[in-house]
Design a protein around this motif. Structure first.
Motif, PDB file in Angstrom:
ATOM      1  N   ASP A   1      -5.734  -6.900  -1.357  1.00 17.07           N
ATOM      2  CA  ASP A   1      -4.296  -6.675  -1.308  1.00 17.07           C
ATOM      3  C   ASP A   1      -3.564  -7.904  -0.775  1.00 17.07           C
ATOM      4  O   ASP A   1      -2.440  -8.200  -1.199  1.00 17.07           O
ATOM      5  CB  ASP A   1      -3.971  -5.456  -0.453  1.00 17.07           C
ATOM      6  CG  ASP A   1      -4.334  -4.145  -1.144  1.00 17.07           C
ATOM      7  OD1 ASP A   1      -4.590  -4.168  -2.368  1.00 17.07           O
ATOM      8  OD2 ASP A   1      -4.382  -3.109  -0.464  1.00 17.07           O
TER       9      ASP A   1
ATOM     10  N   GLN B   1       0.817  -1.206   0.000  1.00 17.65           N
ATOM     11  CA  GLN B   1       0.000   0.000   0.000  1.00 17.65           C
ATOM     12  C   GLN B   1       0.853   1.258   0.000  1.00 17.65           C
ATOM     13  O   GLN B   1       0.493   2.259  -0.628  1.00 17.65           O
ATOM     14  CB  GLN B   1      -0.957  -0.022   1.185  1.00 17.65           C
ATOM     15  CG  GLN B   1      -2.029  -1.103   1.076  1.00 17.65           C
ATOM     16  CD  GLN B   1      -2.948  -1.169   2.281  1.00 17.65           C
ATOM     17  OE1 GLN B   1      -2.731  -0.513   3.293  1.00 17.65           O
ATOM     18  NE2 GLN B   1      -3.986  -1.993   2.181  1.00 17.65           N
TER      19      GLN B   1
ATOM     20  N   ASN C   1       2.612   5.629  -5.551  1.00 13.95           N
ATOM     21  CA  ASN C   1       2.390   5.630  -7.010  1.00 13.95           C
ATOM     22  C   ASN C   1       3.645   5.200  -7.760  1.00 13.95           C
ATOM     23  O   ASN C   1       4.048   5.807  -8.752  1.00 13.95           O
ATOM     24  CB  ASN C   1       1.940   7.018  -7.480  1.00 13.95           C
ATOM     25  CG  ASN C   1       1.400   6.998  -8.900  1.00 13.95           C
ATOM     26  OD1 ASN C   1       0.859   5.986  -9.360  1.00 13.95           O
ATOM     27  ND2 ASN C   1       1.549   8.098  -9.621  1.00 13.95           N
TER      28      ASN C   1
ATOM     29  N   ARG D   1       2.557   1.225  -3.835  1.00  8.86           N
ATOM     30  CA  ARG D   1       1.639   1.323  -4.971  1.00  8.86           C
ATOM     31  C   ARG D   1       0.556   2.367  -4.773  1.00  8.86           C
ATOM     32  O   ARG D   1       0.328   3.219  -5.645  1.00  8.86           O
ATOM     33  CB  ARG D   1       1.001  -0.056  -5.221  1.00  8.86           C
ATOM     34  CG  ARG D   1       0.125  -0.144  -6.463  1.00  8.86           C
ATOM     35  CD  ARG D   1      -0.690  -1.422  -6.436  1.00  8.86           C
ATOM     36  NE  ARG D   1      -1.600  -1.446  -5.288  1.00  8.86           N
ATOM     37  CZ  ARG D   1      -2.340  -2.503  -4.943  1.00  8.86           C
ATOM     38  NH1 ARG D   1      -2.228  -3.629  -5.632  1.00  8.86           N
ATOM     39  NH2 ARG D   1      -3.144  -2.441  -3.910  1.00  8.86           N
ATOM     40  N   ASN D   2      -0.113   2.337  -3.628  1.00  9.35           N
ATOM     41  CA  ASN D   2      -1.276   3.204  -3.437  1.00  9.35           C
ATOM     42  C   ASN D   2      -0.887   4.641  -3.118  1.00  9.35           C
ATOM     43  O   ASN D   2      -1.397   5.580  -3.725  1.00  9.35           O
ATOM     44  CB  ASN D   2      -2.159   2.655  -2.318  1.00  9.35           C
ATOM     45  CG  ASN D   2      -2.681   1.251  -2.626  1.00  9.35           C
ATOM     46  OD1 ASN D   2      -2.241   0.603  -3.556  1.00  9.35           O
ATOM     47  ND2 ASN D   2      -3.613   0.776  -1.812  1.00  9.35           N
ATOM     48  N   LYS D   3       0.018   4.812  -2.144  1.00 12.20           N
ATOM     49  CA  LYS D   3       0.414   6.162  -1.725  1.00 12.20           C
ATOM     50  C   LYS D   3       1.630   6.674  -2.493  1.00 12.20           C
ATOM     51  O   LYS D   3       1.733   7.870  -2.780  1.00 12.20           O
ATOM     52  CB  LYS D   3       0.721   6.186  -0.223  1.00 12.20           C
ATOM     53  CG  LYS D   3      -0.487   5.940   0.662  1.00 12.20           C
ATOM     54  CD  LYS D   3      -1.283   7.208   0.904  1.00 12.20           C
ATOM     55  CE  LYS D   3      -0.605   8.118   1.884  1.00 12.20           C
ATOM     56  NZ  LYS D   3      -1.460   9.233   2.344  1.00 12.20           N
TER      57      LYS D   3
END
Length: 322
Positions: free
Chosen positions: A276, A139, A146, A142-144
């Motif tokens: 996830d 997370q 990028n 990838r998520n925060k």
């Protein structure tokens, strides 16, 4: 059944192994016979009740959840009504931190969405080392963060639980990865695929002229200004763990830095979710990610496990066998 019980905040001496009632699965719940669990920073917060802001979620004066333990791996023993994904005998693993904890025990009942099928190519102990740390790394990157293929990524504190997963997941996503660690951990980072390793005992990271697109402060102790200088334009720094002082700086200074400039600074709060977890499971099955386990303790040795973990020098994960 036997379970580790914690009824007040404190150090490892407030943990006790007791006989408690074996749970019975309710509607859409799964009863798991636990074979292994692992220790994470969140377990330490739950034990100590620190930082004090955490007590808003965990209980103001005493722990809301009397049986700690988030990560588990085990076997489905029985299922409640409405369970569709699992059957008795299935091997599973999961993160219970969003579902009432309870992983330091012989059995636990959890919603089926907290679990995924255990990868067949790893042991129960290896699987138990994965959920919280692996999903946190995913997370953050990838998520925060990028993260994009070809980017340069620095992971400060790369030899711990989250750090070892972050190195491997970043590599699987196509990044060029630099890990920062002590001398004793250099070989571990190289063995799991780090492109470059900075030994902070021999090299002063703050004097480096290298720039990065994404920096994870997994066990960060540097001032934010140091990380900011090391970022490329439009680079991102994320506080994933480390000192309370750095967390405070990130929460207070980070938003202002992000507003007035192109560089972004923030923190990551991991949120357990099945999607996830399955993503990380697939990485385990392809061999892109392999858990790094430092030490294993029995459930009866839980205090020793916490004492060792609290020292902050674990190479990868500390696992509890049940």
């Amino acid at each position: 059944m036997q379970a580790v019980v914690c009824t007040k905040y404190g150090n490892s001496d407030v943990l006790s192994l007791k006989e408690v009632d074996k749970p019975v699965p309710k509607n859409k719940e799964v009863l798991v016979k636990i074979h292994a669990s692992s220790v994470n920073y969140g377990n330490l917060v739950l034990l100590k009740g620190e930082p004090y802001l955490a007590r808003l979620a965990f209980g103001l004066f005493k722990p809301k959840y009397s049986i700690p333990g988030g990560d588990i791996a085990g076997e489905v023993e029985s299922i409640g009504n409405g369970v569709k994904q699992f059957q008795p005998g299935d091997e599973v693993f999961g993160d219970l931190s969003a579902y009432g904890w309870g992983g330091f025990a012989e059995y636990v009942c959890v919603p089926e969405d907290a679990l995924a099928f255990k990868p067949k190519n790893v042991s129960f102990e290896e699987a138990a080392a994965v959920p919280m740390a692996g999903v946190t790394a995913l997370q953050a990157l990838r998520n925060k963060g990028n993260i994009q293929p070809g980017q340069k990524v620095l992971i400060y504190g790369a030899s711990g639980g989250v750090g070892t997963f972050a190195v491997q997941i970043a590599k699987s996503l196509g990044a060029e990865v630099t890990g920062v660690c002590s001398t004793r951990n250099v070989d571990i980072l190289l063995s799991i695929g780090a492109d470059h390793v900075i030994d902070y005992q021999k090299e002063n990271f703050t004097l480096s002229q290298e720039k990065y697109d994404l920096i994870l402060g997994v066990n960060g102790s540097q001032p934010l200004s140091v990380y900011k200088r090391a970022l490329n334009p439009n680079g991102i720094f994320l506080h994933v763990g480390g000192s309370g002082e750095q967390l405070f700086q990130t929460l207070i200074q980070g938003p202002w830095t992000s507003i007035i400039g192109s560089k972004k600074m923030g923190n990551i709060l991991q949120r357990a979710n099945q999607k996830d977890l399955i993503y990380v499971k697939d990485l385990l099955e392809t061999g892109s990610v392999k858990p790094v386990i430092d030490r294993k303790y029995k459930l009866s040795e839980i205090a020793d496990a916490f004492n060792y973990f609290s020292e902050g020098h674990a190479q990868g994960k500390v696992v509890i066998t049940v």
